[in-house]
Design a protein around this motif. Structure first.
Motif, PDB file in Angstrom:
ATOM      1  N   LEU A   1      22.541  96.959  40.828  1.00  0.00           N
ATOM      2  CA  LEU A   1      22.305  95.832  39.925  1.00  0.00           C
ATOM      3  C   LEU A   1      22.273  96.314  38.481  1.00  0.00           C
ATOM      4  O   LEU A   1      22.915  95.721  37.600  1.00  0.00           O
ATOM      5  CB  LEU A   1      20.997  95.123  40.299  1.00  0.00           C
ATOM      6  CG  LEU A   1      20.620  93.909  39.449  1.00  0.00           C
ATOM      7  CD1 LEU A   1      21.700  92.841  39.533  1.00  0.00           C
ATOM      8  CD2 LEU A   1      19.268  93.340  39.883  1.00  0.00           C
ATOM      9  N   LEU A   2      21.537  97.401  38.230  1.00  0.00           N
ATOM     10  CA  LEU A   2      21.492  97.947  36.868  1.00  0.00           C
ATOM     11  C   LEU A   2      22.864  98.427  36.427  1.00  0.00           C
ATOM     12  O   LEU A   2      23.258  98.280  35.268  1.00  0.00           O
ATOM     13  CB  LEU A   2      20.476  99.094  36.811  1.00  0.00           C
ATOM     14  CG  LEU A   2      18.999  98.695  36.937  1.00  0.00           C
ATOM     15  CD1 LEU A   2      18.119  99.947  36.946  1.00  0.00           C
ATOM     16  CD2 LEU A   2      18.598  97.776  35.779  1.00  0.00           C
ATOM     17  N   ALA A   3      23.601  99.039  37.366  1.00  0.00           N
ATOM     18  CA  ALA A   3      24.940  99.526  37.026  1.00  0.00           C
ATOM     19  C   ALA A   3      25.855  98.363  36.655  1.00  0.00           C
ATOM     20  O   ALA A   3      26.650  98.460  35.702  1.00  0.00           O
ATOM     21  CB  ALA A   3      25.522 100.305  38.211  1.00  0.00           C
ATOM     22  N   ALA A   4      25.746  97.250  37.383  1.00  0.00           N
ATOM     23  CA  ALA A   4      26.593  96.092  37.090  1.00  0.00           C
ATOM     24  C   ALA A   4      26.257  95.509  35.725  1.00  0.00           C
ATOM     25  O   ALA A   4      27.142  95.119  34.965  1.00  0.00           O
ATOM     26  CB  ALA A   4      26.426  95.041  38.184  1.00  0.00           C
ATOM     27  N   ILE A   5      24.952  95.437  35.415  1.00  0.00           N
ATOM     28  CA  ILE A   5      24.536  94.924  34.098  1.00  0.00           C
ATOM     29  C   ILE A   5      25.043  95.844  32.995  1.00  0.00           C
ATOM     30  O   ILE A   5      25.525  95.396  31.944  1.00  0.00           O
ATOM     31  CB  ILE A   5      22.994  94.799  34.034  1.00  0.00           C
ATOM     32  CG1 ILE A   5      22.522  93.719  35.030  1.00  0.00           C
ATOM     33  CG2 ILE A   5      22.529  94.468  32.625  1.00  0.00           C
ATOM     34  CD1 ILE A   5      21.014  93.664  35.169  1.00  0.00           C
TER      35      ILE A   5
ATOM     36  N   GLU B   1      34.463  83.759  32.671  1.00  0.00           N
ATOM     37  CA  GLU B   1      34.150  85.114  33.144  1.00  0.00           C
ATOM     38  C   GLU B   1      32.649  85.369  33.105  1.00  0.00           C
ATOM     39  O   GLU B   1      32.093  86.030  33.986  1.00  0.00           O
ATOM     40  CB  GLU B   1      34.886  86.152  32.282  1.00  0.00           C
ATOM     41  CG  GLU B   1      36.396  86.167  32.500  1.00  0.00           C
ATOM     42  CD  GLU B   1      37.118  87.038  31.486  1.00  0.00           C
ATOM     43  OE1 GLU B   1      38.263  87.424  31.754  1.00  0.00           O
ATOM     44  OE2 GLU B   1      36.526  87.319  30.404  1.00  0.00           O
ATOM     45  N   ALA B   2      31.961  84.825  32.074  1.00  0.00           N
ATOM     46  CA  ALA B   2      30.512  85.001  31.988  1.00  0.00           C
ATOM     47  C   ALA B   2      29.824  84.341  33.183  1.00  0.00           C
ATOM     48  O   ALA B   2      28.874  84.884  33.761  1.00  0.00           O
ATOM     49  CB  ALA B   2      29.990  84.422  30.676  1.00  0.00           C
ATOM     50  N   LEU B   3      30.301  83.141  33.567  1.00  0.00           N
ATOM     51  CA  LEU B   3      29.715  82.452  34.710  1.00  0.00           C
ATOM     52  C   LEU B   3      29.932  83.262  36.007  1.00  0.00           C
ATOM     53  O   LEU B   3      29.034  83.386  36.843  1.00  0.00           O
ATOM     54  CB  LEU B   3      30.335  81.055  34.835  1.00  0.00           C
ATOM     55  CG  LEU B   3      29.752  80.144  35.924  1.00  0.00           C
ATOM     56  CD1 LEU B   3      28.265  79.886  35.655  1.00  0.00           C
ATOM     57  CD2 LEU B   3      30.515  78.822  35.981  1.00  0.00           C
ATOM     58  N   GLU B   4      31.147  83.834  36.142  1.00  0.00           N
ATOM     59  CA  GLU B   4      31.438  84.644  37.328  1.00  0.00           C
ATOM     60  C   GLU B   4      30.525  85.869  37.386  1.00  0.00           C
ATOM     61  O   GLU B   4      30.059  86.261  38.461  1.00  0.00           O
ATOM     62  CB  GLU B   4      32.904  85.074  37.316  1.00  0.00           C
ATOM     63  CG  GLU B   4      33.878  83.938  37.581  1.00  0.00           C
ATOM     64  CD  GLU B   4      35.327  84.371  37.423  1.00  0.00           C
ATOM     65  OE1 GLU B   4      35.540  85.517  36.952  1.00  0.00           O
ATOM     66  OE2 GLU B   4      36.230  83.584  37.769  1.00  0.00           O
TER      67      GLU B   4
ATOM     68  N   TYR C   1      27.066  84.818  38.654  1.00  0.00           N
ATOM     69  CA  TYR C   1      27.055  84.675  40.107  1.00  0.00           C
ATOM     70  C   TYR C   1      27.056  86.054  40.790  1.00  0.00           C
ATOM     71  O   TYR C   1      26.398  86.263  41.825  1.00  0.00           O
ATOM     72  CB  TYR C   1      28.270  83.869  40.564  1.00  0.00           C
ATOM     73  CG  TYR C   1      28.082  82.366  40.408  1.00  0.00           C
ATOM     74  CD1 TYR C   1      27.078  81.704  41.122  1.00  0.00           C
ATOM     75  CD2 TYR C   1      28.901  81.614  39.563  1.00  0.00           C
ATOM     76  CE1 TYR C   1      26.897  80.338  40.993  1.00  0.00           C
ATOM     77  CE2 TYR C   1      28.727  80.251  39.419  1.00  0.00           C
ATOM     78  CZ  TYR C   1      27.724  79.616  40.150  1.00  0.00           C
ATOM     79  OH  TYR C   1      27.543  78.254  40.017  1.00  0.00           O
ATOM     80  N   ARG C   2      27.822  86.997  40.227  1.00  0.00           N
ATOM     81  CA  ARG C   2      27.886  88.346  40.822  1.00  0.00           C
ATOM     82  C   ARG C   2      26.521  89.028  40.762  1.00  0.00           C
ATOM     83  O   ARG C   2      26.067  89.633  41.733  1.00  0.00           O
ATOM     84  CB  ARG C   2      28.926  89.190  40.060  1.00  0.00           C
ATOM     85  CG  ARG C   2      29.043  90.626  40.558  1.00  0.00           C
ATOM     86  CD  ARG C   2      30.091  91.390  39.776  1.00  0.00           C
ATOM     87  NE  ARG C   2      30.074  92.802  40.126  1.00  0.00           N
ATOM     88  CZ  ARG C   2      30.039  93.796  39.260  1.00  0.00           C
ATOM     89  NH1 ARG C   2      30.009  93.532  37.947  1.00  0.00           N
ATOM     90  NH2 ARG C   2      30.029  95.045  39.662  1.00  0.00           N
TER      91      ARG C   2
ATOM     92  N   LEU D   1      24.139  90.329  43.888  1.00  0.00           N
ATOM     93  CA  LEU D   1      23.616  91.692  44.009  1.00  0.00           C
ATOM     94  C   LEU D   1      22.100  91.689  44.138  1.00  0.00           C
ATOM     95  O   LEU D   1      21.527  92.450  44.924  1.00  0.00           O
ATOM     96  CB  LEU D   1      24.039  92.529  42.793  1.00  0.00           C
ATOM     97  CG  LEU D   1      25.514  92.954  42.740  1.00  0.00           C
ATOM     98  CD1 LEU D   1      25.819  93.598  41.390  1.00  0.00           C
ATOM     99  CD2 LEU D   1      25.830  93.934  43.866  1.00  0.00           C
ATOM    100  N   ALA D   2      21.445  90.824  43.337  1.00  0.00           N
ATOM    101  CA  ALA D   2      19.978  90.738  43.407  1.00  0.00           C
ATOM    102  C   ALA D   2      19.534  90.270  44.782  1.00  0.00           C
ATOM    103  O   ALA D   2      18.555  90.765  45.344  1.00  0.00           O
ATOM    104  CB  ALA D   2      19.460  89.801  42.321  1.00  0.00           C
ATOM    105  N   ALA D   3      20.270  89.300  45.336  1.00  0.00           N
ATOM    106  CA  ALA D   3      19.918  88.798  46.667  1.00  0.00           C
ATOM    107  C   ALA D   3      20.088  89.882  47.721  1.00  0.00           C
ATOM    108  O   ALA D   3      19.271  90.020  48.644  1.00  0.00           O
ATOM    109  CB  ALA D   3      20.784  87.582  47.008  1.00  0.00           C
ATOM    110  N   GLU D   4      21.189  90.687  47.601  1.00  0.00           N
ATOM    111  CA  GLU D   4      21.425  91.761  48.572  1.00  0.00           C
ATOM    112  C   GLU D   4      20.321  92.806  48.517  1.00  0.00           C
ATOM    113  O   GLU D   4      19.874  93.316  49.547  1.00  0.00           O
ATOM    114  CB  GLU D   4      22.787  92.403  48.303  1.00  0.00           C
ATOM    115  CG  GLU D   4      23.961  91.495  48.650  1.00  0.00           C
ATOM    116  CD  GLU D   4      25.281  92.089  48.203  1.00  0.00           C
ATOM    117  OE1 GLU D   4      25.266  93.160  47.562  1.00  0.00           O
ATOM    118  OE2 GLU D   4      26.351  91.481  48.486  1.00  0.00           O
ATOM    119  N   GLN D   5      19.856  93.137  47.301  1.00  0.00           N
ATOM    120  CA  GLN D   5      18.800  94.131  47.173  1.00  0.00           C
ATOM    121  C   GLN D   5      17.464  93.596  47.678  1.00  0.00           C
ATOM    122  O   GLN D   5      16.687  94.319  48.288  1.00  0.00           O
ATOM    123  CB  GLN D   5      18.657  94.571  45.707  1.00  0.00           C
ATOM    124  CG  GLN D   5      19.786  95.500  45.259  1.00  0.00           C
ATOM    125  CD  GLN D   5      19.525  96.091  43.879  1.00  0.00           C
ATOM    126  OE1 GLN D   5      20.243  95.815  42.965  1.00  0.00           O
ATOM    127  NE2 GLN D   5      18.471  96.866  43.744  1.00  0.00           N
TER     128      GLN D   5
END
Length: 866
Positions: free
Chosen positions: A833-837, A849-852, A855-856, A860-864
Motif C-alpha cells: 500500500l505504501l509502495a503504491a502511494i 486516472e486519479a479515480l482509478e 479504487y486501486r 490494496l487496503a482491503a487485501e491487507q
C-alpha cells in the motif's frame, strides 16, 4: 525466353548451397580456388585482408567476390575460425569431363557441401593448438537437471557430466570449450544453435547406434539431461561432418563431485592455465609444464583445470611422480624416450575422419613403436607403483600393426601424397614392376632426346613435360625449321614466343607407357594407403588407450622433473578440513624473481578447525595477495597429483575453490568493479561448503568507507558462522581485527613491514597478530607520489587519527552488535500500500486516472486488512 537479369545456373547452384550453409561462410570450389560471394566475400576479405573483387551481376548489382587457393586453404580457414566464423566447404563432386559426358557440353559441375568447419569440430594439425584440447560442448536440460556432453574429435575423448543449475558455468569453465551448442539460449552462457537432437530418446538411440550397444547400463545409466546433451552433440557432429568418420570413444560419465569445482572468476584470478595476457606464459600451467609430448601437455592442462577430490586417485598419481622423482637416471631416460614420440593420437583422428595422409600412418608407426619400447624399459624397473602397473599393458599390443606399417612405408613419407612415393620398395612386387616400367620409360625418353639431337643437329633440343601437352619436344624458334619439314618425322604442337614444340610417334608410344605405368603405380599406392588406414582405424580403441597412457606417464615425469628443479615436496593428503604449509612459495612469482636475481620469501600457513579463518592485514605491496594465491595454488597442485612448492604440506581435500582477489570493470555487461566484486562474493557465500577453500582480498574497498567496512564485517561473520570453511581474508580495514574477540575460529595475521629512515621496507613475511597500521602513505611515497602531496597526506592523516582517538573511529559501537547468527534475519517485505502511494504522481493524473488510483488503493487496503 529467359529474363536478362535471371541468375546463371552457377549462381542458382551457389544460392541453393548458401541456403543450406545458413550463417556459415560458403567456400565454393571453382577449379583451384575456393570462391566466396556476396556478404560472405565482404566478411572474408576483411578477416583475411585479401582483395575484394566483383564477378557478374545479380539483380542488376555487381556480385562481390574473393577467393583463396585450394592448396593453402587450411591457413585461411584457421584465420576465419579464429575470427569467430564457421565455414561450409562446397566441393566439386564430379570432374568437368564427367559432367559433360552425363549432361552435355554446357553442363554445370555438381557441387555439394562436404563439411561444416566450426571451432569445435577441427581435426587438422594446422588448425589446432597442440597443447590444448579442442572441446565441443553441448548443453541440455531435463526438468531441473542440466548436463554437458563434451567431445574432442581430434583425440576421440567423449564425456557426459550432469550438474545442477548453479554448477553449469563452473563445468564449462573447466572444459573451456572451443564451441558450445544448445537447443535454445542459456542465461549467462554464450552458445550457438545446434542442429537439433536435444532429446533424451534421440540421445539414447544415437548412443546405442554409434557404439553398438543394446543397453546403456554399461555407461553407468546416463540421466535424461545427459542423454539429451549427447543427442544434441552427436546430431551436430553428423550434420557438420557430412558422413565423414568421427573418432569417438564410448562416453565416460564424469561425477561432478570427482573434481574440485572452480568457477571462471577464480580461474582467471589464479591464472591457472592462462595469464591475464591470455597466454600460458605467466600462468601456473606455463610454470610447471615440463612435458615432452603434445598429448602430455593437453593432459596436464586438463589436470590443472580439474584437480581431483578423491584421495586414493590423487595418491595414485603422486606415487608415480615420487617413483620418477627418487631416481634421476630413471626419470631422464623416461623423458628422453617420451621426447621422441609424435602426436599419434591426433594422427589417428585425422585418419578416421578421412583427412589423414601417409605421414599420419608414419606417425602411428613411430609413436606405437616408441611406446612399446618405453613399456619394455619401464617394466624392467623395480618397485613400480600401482598406477604405472595399470598403464604398462596399454603401451604394447601393437606389434602386428607396427610391423605392417614399417614394411609398407618409407622412413619419411612425402608431404604431397598425390605424387606417390610413400610405399616402400619391396612391399608390393606388382607396384615395384610398375615403378620400374615408368622408370625404364623415362630412361627411354632420355635416350630419344639424345637420338633426336644427333638426328636434327640441334644440341639444345629437349624433351619436356607439362600438364597440358604431356611429354613433348621443345626447340628454340631459330632451330625449328628442320623439324617443320613434312618428312622430318615430327608433328608441330605449339608455337610460343621463342620456342616451338613438337611430338613424334616414338615419343608418343614411350610417353603412353610411362603415363600408364605411373598412373597404375599411383592407384596401387593409394589402395595400400586406404588398406593401412582401415587397419589403423580398426585398432582405434587400443591406440587411443596407448596415447592416453603415454600422456599420463609424461605428466608424471613432468611433475617429477619440476619438483627436482625447484626443491618441491610430496604433499600429504587428508580428508580433514585443514591446510598446513611450511615454507610455502608462489611458483610463478618465485620463477619471475629468480630471473631478476631476487629471492622469494617463503611463509607458513596453518588452517584447521580451531583457526579456519585467517584475517590478514598489512600494507599494499607487502605480499598479502601473493600469500593468498600461493595457498590456493598449492592446493590445486596437490590435488592434481603434483609435488608442491613448500618445505612440507598437509592438504585437506578441497571440494570447491573460490578466489576473490582483484577485480576489473565488466562494462559490456553493465558491471562496475564494485559490482563485479559483490557478484563474486555473493556466489562464494551461496556456493561454498565446509570443505571449500576461499581466499578473499579487500572486500568492500570499491565503495564508501562506511559501506565497505559494513560489508566486509558482515562477510567475515558469514564466512565464520555460516559457511565455516577454510578462509584467508586480507583487508585494510583494521577495525575488523575486533572480531577476533568474538569469533573463536578467527586468528589475526599480518605481513611485516618496517620504516627505516623515513622509507618503507617490505619484508614479505606473514606473522601472527594484527598490523600496527596500513603504511598507505609510505607505499604512496614508494610509488613516486610528489613530496608535497605526501606531506599533505600526512597532515590530513594526523588530523583524522586524532578524531578517531577522540570518538572511537568509524567502528565505534560495533562491539555492541549482536552476533551474525542472531541478526541475520530477512529484510521486512515492503508494504504494497505504501509502495503504491509512493508511485503516484498526482500532478500527472487525469481525473479518470486519479479515480482509478483511488479504487486501486482501496482494493490494496482491503487485501491487507482481510
Amino acid at each position: 525466353m529467359a529474363r536478362a537479369d535471371a541468375p546463371t545456373p552457377m549462381m542458382t547452384q551457389y544460392k541453393r548451397l548458401k541456403e543450406e550453409a545458413g550463417d556459415a561462410l560458403l567456400f565454393y570450389r571453382m577449379g583451384d580456388f575456393f570462391e566466396l560471394f556476396f556478404d560472405d566475400a565482404k566478411v572474408a576479405s576483411a578477416c583475411l585482408d585479401i582483395a575484394l573483387t566483383k564477378r557478374g551481376e545479380d539483380a542488376g548489382e555487381p556480385i562481390p567476390m574473393c577467393g583463396v587457393p585450394v592448396h593453402s586453404a587450411e591457413a585461411y580457414l584457421a584465420r576465419l575460425i579464429k575470427g569467430g566464423n564457421r565455414v561450409a566447404i562446397a566441393e566439386q563432386t564430379e570432374s568437368p569431363a564427367e559432367a559433360r559426358k552425363a549432361r552435355g557440353s554446357k553442363a554445370l559441375v555438381d557441387r555439394a557441401i562436404v563439411r561444416l568447419v566450426t571451432p569445435g569440430t577441427l581435426t587438422e594439425e594446422t588448425l589446432l593448438e597442440s597443447a590444448s584440447a579442442n572441446w565441443l560442448a553441448a548443453v541440455a536440460r531435463a526438468g531441473d537437471e542440466w548436463a554437458v556432453a563434451a567431445a574432442d574429435i581430434s583425440t576421440g575423448r567423449f564425456e557426459l557430466v550432469g550438474c545442477g543449475p548453479g554448477e553449469l558455468a563452473a563445468e564449462l569453465a573447466r572444459l573451456s570449450p572451443a564451441e558450445t551448442i544448445a537447443d535454445a539460449s542459456v542465461p549467462g552462457l554464450r552458445t550457438t544453435a545446434g542442429k537439433g537432437g536435444f532429446d533424451s530418446l534421440i540421445g539414447e538411440r544415437s548412443l546405442k547406434g554409434r557404439f553398438g550397444l543394446a543397453t546403456l547400463d554399461g555407461l553407468g545409466g546416463p540421466s535424461r539431461a545427459e542423454l539429451a546433451a549427447a543427442g544434441g552433440l552427436l546430431t551436430y557432429l553428423d550434420a557438420t561432418q557430412k558422413g565423414a568418420g568421427v573418432l569417438l570413444d564410448a562416453p565416460r560419465r564424469i561425477a561432478r563431485s570427482a573434481h574440485m569445482a572452480i568457477d571462471a572468476a577464480t580461474r582467471e584470478s589464479l591464472e591457472l592455465v592462462r595469464s591475464t595476457s591470455g597466454s600460458t606464459s605467466g600462468s601456473l600451467l606455463g610454470e610447471i609444464d615440463r612435458c615432452q609430448t603434445a598429448g602430455g601437455r593437453r593432459l596436464l592442462c586438463e589436470d590443472v583445470s580439474a584437480p581431483l577430490t578423491e584421495r586414493n586417485a590423487i595418491e595414485a598419481r603422486l606415487a608415480v611422480v615420487a617413483w620418477l622423482h627418487e631416481d634421476a637416471i630413471r626419470r631422464e631416460r623416461t623423458r628422453v624416450a617420451l621426447k621422441a614420440m609424435p602426436d599419434f593420437g591426433r594422427a589417428l583422428a585425422r585418419l578416421a575422419a578421412g583427412r589423414g595422409s601417409p605421414r599420419d600412418l608414419a606417425l602411428l608407426r613411430d609413436g606405437l613403436g616408441a611406446a612399446n619400447a618405453l613399456g619394455r624399459e619401464l617394466a624392467g624397473e623395480p618397485d613400480r607403483p600401482a598406477l604405472l602397473e595399470r598403464l604398462l599393458p596399454q603401451l604394447g599390443g601393437h606389434d602386428p600393426l607396427v610391423e605392417r606399417l614399417s614394411r609398407a612405408l618409407v622412413n619419411s613419407p612425402p608431404i604431397d601424397a598425390s605424387k606417390g612415393g610413400y610405399i616402400a620398395q619391396g612391399y608390393d612386387a606388382d607396384l615395384d614392376r610398375l615403378r620400374d616400367a615408368a622408370s625404364n620409360g623415362r630412361q627411354a625418353i632420355a635416350g630419344l632426346e639424345n637420338r633426336y639431337r644427333e638426328a636434327t643437329g640441334v644440341g639444345s633440343l629437349k624433351i619436356r613435360h607439362n600438364a597440358v601437352l604431356g611429354y613433348h619436344i621443345e626447340v628454340s624458334a631459330r632451330h625449328a625449321e628442320p623439324l617443320m619439314a613434312p618428312d622430318s618425322g615430327f608433328t608441330h604442337r605449339q608455337t610460343l614466343a621463342g620456342v616451338v614444340r613438337f611430338n613424334s610417334p616414338e615419343l608418343h608410344d614411350e610417353a603412353s607407357r610411362v603415363v600408364e605405368a605411373g598412373g597404375h603405380a599411383l592407384a596401387a599406392e593409394a589402395a595400400h594407403a586406404e588398406e593401412l588406414t582401415a587397419l589403423a582405424v580398426a585398432a582405434a580403441a587400443q591406440i587411443t588407450a596407448t596415447a592416453e597412457a603415454i600422456a599420463r606417464i609424461d605428466v608424471a615425469a613432468s611433475h617429477a622433473h619440476r619438483a627436482a628443479e625447484g626443491g618441491w615436496c610430496l604433499p600429504k593428503l587428508t580428508d580433514e578440513p585443514c591446510l598446513d604449509i611450511a615454507a610455502g612459495r608462489h611458483p610463478v612469482v618465485e620463477a619471475a624473481l629468480r630471473q631478476s636475481g631476487e629471492r622469494f620469501v617463503s611463509n607458513d600457513l596453518s588452517l584447521g578447525l580451531g583457526d579456519r579463518l585467517w584475517l590478514i592485514t598489512g600494507p599494499n605491496m607487502g605480499g598479502k595477495s601473493t600469500f593468498l594465491r600461493q595457498a590456493a595454488l598449492v592446493t590445486v597442485l596437490a590435488q592434481c597429483g603434483s609435488f608442491v612448492p613448500a618445505g612440507q604440506a598437509r592438504v585437506g581435500i578441497v571440494d570447491r575453490l573460490f578466489s576473490r582477489v582483484g577485480a576489473a570493470d565488466n562494462l559490456a555487461r553493465g558491471r562496475s568493479t564494485f559490482m563485479v566484486e559483490m557478484v563474486e562474493t555473493a556466489a562464494i557465500l551461496a556456493q561454498a561448503t565446509p570443505r571449500s577453500l576461499v581466499i578473499l582480498d579487500e572486500i568492500g574497498r570499491g565503495t564508501s568507507t562506511y559501506d565497505g567496512l559494513a560489508i566486509a564485517w558482515a562477510v567475515v561473520e558469514a564466512m565464520h558462522d555460516q559457511v565455516k570453511c577454510r578462509t584467508l581474508f586480507a583487508t585494510h580495514y583494521h577495525e575488523l581485527t575486533r572480531l577476533a574477540g568474538r569469533l573463536d575460529a578467527l586468528s589475526l595475521h599480518h605481513v611485516r613491514a618496517r620504516e627505516w629512515k623515513g622509507d618503507l621496507v617490505l619484508l614479505h613475511e606473514v606473522a601472527a597478530g594484527a598490523a600496527d597500521r596500513s603504511y598507505g602513505i609510505a607505499v604512496a611515497k614508494l610509488a613516486g607520489l610528489p613530496p608535497a602531496v605526501v606531506a599533505r597526506a600526512k597532515s590530513v592523516l594526523t588530523k583524522l587519527e586524532a578524531g578517531r582517538d577522540a570518538t572511537g573511529g568509524i567502528a565505534a559501537g560495533l562491539d555492541d552488535l549482536p552476533l551474525f547468527a542472531a541478526s541475520a534475519e530477512a529484510e521486512a517485505a515492503p508494504d504494497p500500500l505504501l509502495a503504491a502511494i509512493h508511485d503516484i504522481e498526482p500532478d500527472s493524473l487525469t481525473p479518470r486516472e486519479a479515480l482509478e488510483q483511488l479504487y486501486r488503493l482501496k482494493r490494496l487496503a482491503a487485501e491487507q486488512g482481510g
